[in-house]
Design an enzyme around this catalytic site. Structure first.
Site, mmCIF file in Angstrom:
data_model
loop_
_atom_site.group_PDB
_atom_site.id
_atom_site.type_symbol
_atom_site.label_atom_id
_atom_site.label_comp_id
_atom_site.label_asym_id
_atom_site.label_seq_id
_atom_site.Cartn_x
_atom_site.Cartn_y
_atom_site.Cartn_z
ATOM 1 C CG HIS A 139 15.781 -6.790 62.472
ATOM 2 N ND1 HIS A 139 14.446 -7.045 62.677
ATOM 3 C CD2 HIS A 139 16.430 -7.301 63.534
ATOM 4 C CE1 HIS A 139 14.314 -7.673 63.832
ATOM 5 N NE2 HIS A 139 15.497 -7.841 64.381
ATOM 6 C CD GLU A 241 15.642 -10.214 61.310
ATOM 7 O OE1 GLU A 241 16.875 -10.053 61.461
ATOM 8 O OE2 GLU A 241 14.890 -10.522 62.236
HETATM 9 O O1 BG6 Z 1 15.074 -6.589 70.554
HETATM 10 P P1 BG6 Z 1 16.093 -6.443 69.428
HETATM 11 O O2 BG6 Z 1 17.467 -6.133 69.937
HETATM 12 O O3 BG6 Z 1 15.635 -5.455 68.416
HETATM 13 O O4 BG6 Z 1 16.193 -7.842 68.718
HETATM 14 C C1 BG6 Z 1 15.056 -8.416 68.204
HETATM 15 C C2 BG6 Z 1 15.316 -9.802 67.621
HETATM 16 O O5 BG6 Z 1 15.996 -9.666 66.397
HETATM 17 C C3 BG6 Z 1 16.081 -10.869 65.660
HETATM 18 O O6 BG6 Z 1 16.751 -10.628 64.470
HETATM 19 C C4 BG6 Z 1 16.857 -11.898 66.450
HETATM 20 O O7 BG6 Z 1 16.881 -13.107 65.727
HETATM 21 C C5 BG6 Z 1 16.207 -12.080 67.804
HETATM 22 O O8 BG6 Z 1 16.986 -12.995 68.575
HETATM 23 C C6 BG6 Z 1 16.085 -10.749 68.521
HETATM 24 O O9 BG6 Z 1 15.414 -10.929 69.749
#
Ligand code: BG6
Length: 272
Positions: A139, A241
């Protein structure tokens, strides 16, 4: 605990053992390339907002497990490495993971640094006696000068799920994707190379073994609701990502799956 790797030519990467999360990458003679929110939560069990969280065994809320699974909040174990420019972390199933997901596994994250490149490889091994399936992602939060000036190249013609409005099977029409407001997309069977261009540099994002690519920026409004995102942090980050989502990975007993993301920076718009 944090591990730092440095190369002879001055590149540096930092990895938090919690989550095996890369939190900083400074290539040789270049500025920091990863975004890390100044207001990230330091609570045990919370992932930092930025760097490269490891998402496993479930991407987002696309399933019954906690959002983005558990790998990003688990303490990984650093293994001895025979290479000074490489760090290897591992996570095995334990009481906490089995309470969430009843499978025996071993996960390995390998971070390799060289002058202008950072490579992150995720490996998952099925150590149990039943097959299992999972989704996952690296991510990556790229640090950008200003979100409105970023150009993402390479996605034209790719089908995507627009997670903001919950619509499947959209098609990317633009040769150059620019970000204005909230963007949350899963590009399926994405090209193995995307380019993230800014005024002073071009970053090539290569993926190997991850079929999908996610592009995420919360925009101003959603950004304000994320307590661990610094004020106006959305302007300074773009997540690109490497992911396996649309076709979950099905892993037979004793099998291993591997995939990686490689980031290569160039100071100008020259091609790599
Ligand atoms: O706030 P988190 O749990 O780290 O997620 C962040 C984002 O991560 C992304 O990968 C998703 O596509 C989003 O939908 C999500 O909001």
């Amino acid at each position: 605990m944090i591990t730092t790797l440095r190369t002879a030519d001055g590149a540096q990467v930092q990895i938090a053992h919690n989550g095996a999360q890369v939190i900083s990458w400074i290539p040789a003679n270049q500025p920091e390339q990863l975004f890390l929110s100044k207001t990230s939560s330091s609570d045990a069990g919370a992932a930092l907002r930025g760097g490269v969280p490891v998402i496993f065994p479930q991407f987002a809320s696309l399933g019954l497990l906690p959002k983005h699974g558990f790998a990003r909040t688990q303490l990984w174990h650093k293994r001895a490495s025979d290479h000074p420019d490489r760090a290897v972390f591992e996570l095995r199933d334990n009481e906490i993971t089995r309470a969430i997901w009843p499978h025996a596994f071993w996960a390995e994250l390998t971070v390799t640094l060289s002058g202008a490149e950072l490579e992150i490889e995720l490996a998952i091994h099925n150590t149990g006696n039943t097959e299992f399936s999972f989704t996952c992602a690296l991510h990556t939060y790229l640090r950008v000068e200003h979100i409105e000036q970023v150009r993402v190249i390479g996605l034209q013609g790719t089908h995507y799920r627009d997670s903001v409005i919950g619509v499947e099977n959209c098609v990317e029409m633009d040769e150059v994707l620019t970000i204005h407001g909230q963007v949350d997309r899963i590009y399926m069977n994405a090209p193995t190379r995307l380019d993230v261009q800014q005024a002073r540099q071009r970053l090539a994002v290569f993926s190997n073994g991850f079929a999908d690519a996610v592009v995420w920026n919360p925009g101003a409004e959603l950004g304000r609701t994320l307590a661990d995102l610094e004020p106006n942090g959305y302007e300074r980050m773009l997540c690109v990502e490497a992911a396996a989502i649309a076709e979950p990975i099905c892993l037979p007993i004793d099998a291993t799956w591997r995939a990686s993301q490689r980031l290569v920076v160039q100071p100008s718009a020259r091609s790599i």
